[in-house]
Motif scaffolding. Structure first.
Motif, PDB file in Angstrom:
ATOM      1  N   UNK A  50      55.799  39.253 134.103  1.00 18.20           N
ATOM      2  CA  UNK A  50      56.469  40.559 134.113  1.00 18.20           C
ATOM      3  C   UNK A  50      57.078  40.815 135.490  1.00 18.20           C
ATOM      4  N   UNK A  51      58.169  41.599 135.489  1.00 13.97           N
ATOM      5  CA  UNK A  51      58.786  42.021 136.749  1.00 13.97           C
ATOM      6  C   UNK A  51      58.822  43.546 136.857  1.00 13.97           C
ATOM      7  N   UNK A  52      57.924  44.199 136.137  1.00 14.65           N
ATOM      8  CA  UNK A  52      57.835  45.648 136.211  1.00 14.65           C
ATOM      9  C   UNK A  52      57.309  46.050 137.587  1.00 14.65           C
ATOM     10  N   UNK A  53      58.006  47.013 138.238  1.00 13.46           N
ATOM     11  CA  UNK A  53      57.645  47.415 139.607  1.00 13.46           C
ATOM     12  C   UNK A  53      56.186  47.861 139.682  1.00 13.46           C
ATOM     13  N   UNK A  54      55.807  48.782 138.822  1.00  7.34           N
ATOM     14  CA  UNK A  54      54.419  49.256 138.794  1.00  7.34           C
ATOM     15  C   UNK A  54      53.770  48.750 137.535  1.00  7.34           C
ATOM     16  N   UNK A  55      52.733  48.011 137.585  1.00  4.77           N
ATOM     17  CA  UNK A  55      51.986  47.651 138.782  1.00  4.77           C
ATOM     18  C   UNK A  55      52.288  46.253 139.307  1.00  4.77           C
ATOM     19  N   UNK A  57      54.960  44.134 140.376  1.00  6.47           N
ATOM     20  CA  UNK A  57      55.664  43.706 141.586  1.00  6.47           C
ATOM     21  C   UNK A  57      54.910  44.117 142.844  1.00  6.47           C
ATOM     22  N   UNK A  58      54.417  45.345 142.869  1.00  9.61           N
ATOM     23  CA  UNK A  58      53.685  45.790 144.057  1.00  9.61           C
ATOM     24  C   UNK A  58      52.394  44.993 144.235  1.00  9.61           C
ATOM     25  N   UNK A  59      51.704  44.723 143.139  1.00 10.62           N
ATOM     26  CA  UNK A  59      50.465  43.935 143.224  1.00 10.62           C
ATOM     27  C   UNK A  59      50.767  42.522 143.708  1.00 10.62           C
ATOM     28  N   UNK A 148      54.310  55.872 148.172  1.00 10.30           N
ATOM     29  CA  UNK A 148      53.344  54.771 148.287  1.00 10.30           C
ATOM     30  C   UNK A 148      53.799  53.753 149.329  1.00 10.30           C
ATOM     31  N   UNK A 149      55.110  53.560 149.458  1.00  9.95           N
ATOM     32  CA  UNK A 149      55.628  52.574 150.399  1.00  9.95           C
ATOM     33  C   UNK A 149      55.890  53.159 151.785  1.00  9.95           C
ATOM     34  N   UNK A 150      55.666  54.454 151.944  1.00  8.20           N
ATOM     35  CA  UNK A 150      55.837  55.097 153.243  1.00  8.20           C
ATOM     36  C   UNK A 150      54.529  55.172 154.022  1.00  8.20           C
ATOM     37  N   UNK A 158      50.497  45.635 154.547  1.00  7.00           N
ATOM     38  CA  UNK A 158      50.739  46.819 153.719  1.00  7.00           C
ATOM     39  C   UNK A 158      52.207  47.224 153.722  1.00  7.00           C
ATOM     40  N   UNK A 159      52.623  47.851 152.608  1.00  8.87           N
ATOM     41  CA  UNK A 159      53.937  48.475 152.568  1.00  8.87           C
ATOM     42  C   UNK A 159      53.978  49.521 153.673  1.00  8.87           C
ATOM     43  N   UNK A 160      55.069  49.561 154.436  1.00  7.96           N
ATOM     44  CA  UNK A 160      55.118  50.509 155.538  1.00  7.96           C
ATOM     45  C   UNK A 160      56.548  50.799 155.961  1.00  7.96           C
ATOM     46  N   UNK A 161      57.299  51.435 155.089  1.00  8.72           N
ATOM     47  CA  UNK A 161      58.697  51.747 155.369  1.00  8.72           C
ATOM     48  C   UNK A 161      58.815  52.672 156.580  1.00  8.72           C
TER      49      UNK A 161
END
Length: 191
Positions: A50-55, A57-59, A148-150, A158-161
């Motif tokens: 799957x390429x669904x963003x949640x969950x 891609x983020x995982x 979540x990415x901020x 970690x995601x950290x925009x």
């Protein structure tokens, strides 16, 4: 040409125009484009089908960064470019989402660019681009995903925009027409 113009990492908020800028650099400046998102999608297909963003891609992105280092996606992008570098002026790597990736761009001698635009404009853009079921996402869900990415964590994985924006060598606003955006980007990047 300086090394910093040979390697350009592009980060930014969802729908801000990261790939639009990369496409311009490919078409008009002969850059090779590697999307970290495409690298994650490829890995997510292997892991989850799957390429669904949640969950998924983020995982998958978190798994790669935690198990192979925060800069793993940039390292893989630079490896892909190494095979193509004689054919291109440089490489543009999009989708920088972790501090480790931002640091990997800088460690390689590259420049980090941050692209942003107002949230309502970005939401309208993702509604029209038809990628990864994004057009079905509500505005509230879009805002939650972005939050979540901020993260403001100091972890390289970690995601950290938020902190990537602080590290950026160039910050661009993509809230006007494309020609104006391209002119400001070309002037800021000196390409």
């Amino acid at each position: 040409m300086t090394t910093s113009n040979k390697i350009i990492g592009i980060a930014g908020s969802f729908g801000s125009g990261k790939d639009t800028l990369a496409d311009y650099l490919v078409a008009h400046q002969n850059y090779f484009h590697v999307s970290t998102g495409d690298l994650v999608r490829k890995e997510s297909i292997k892991r989850h089908n799957s390429v669904e963003r949640n969950p998924y891609l983020q995982e998958t992105a978190t798994y790669l960064r935690k198990n192979f280092g925060g800069g793993v996606l940039v390292e893989r992008a630079l490896d892909a470019y190494a095979e193509q570098k004689d054919k291109h002026k440089g490489v543009v790597i999009t989708g920088i989402r972790s501090l480790g990736e931002a640091k990997a761009i800088k460690k390689a001698g590259g420049r980090l660019v941050f692209v942003d635009a107002p949230i309502d404009l970005r939401y309208a853009r993702i509604q029209t681009r038809q990628r990864d079921n994004e057009s079905k996402v509500s505005f509230e869900h879009f805002k939650m995903s972005e939050q979540k990415e901020n993260s403001q964590s100091d972890s390289d994985a970690d995601f950290n925009i938020f902190k990537i924006k602080e590290l950026a060598d160039v910050q661009l606003s993509n809230d006007t027409d494309l020609d104006s955006f391209y002119r400001s980007a070309t002037a800021a990047l000196k390409v």
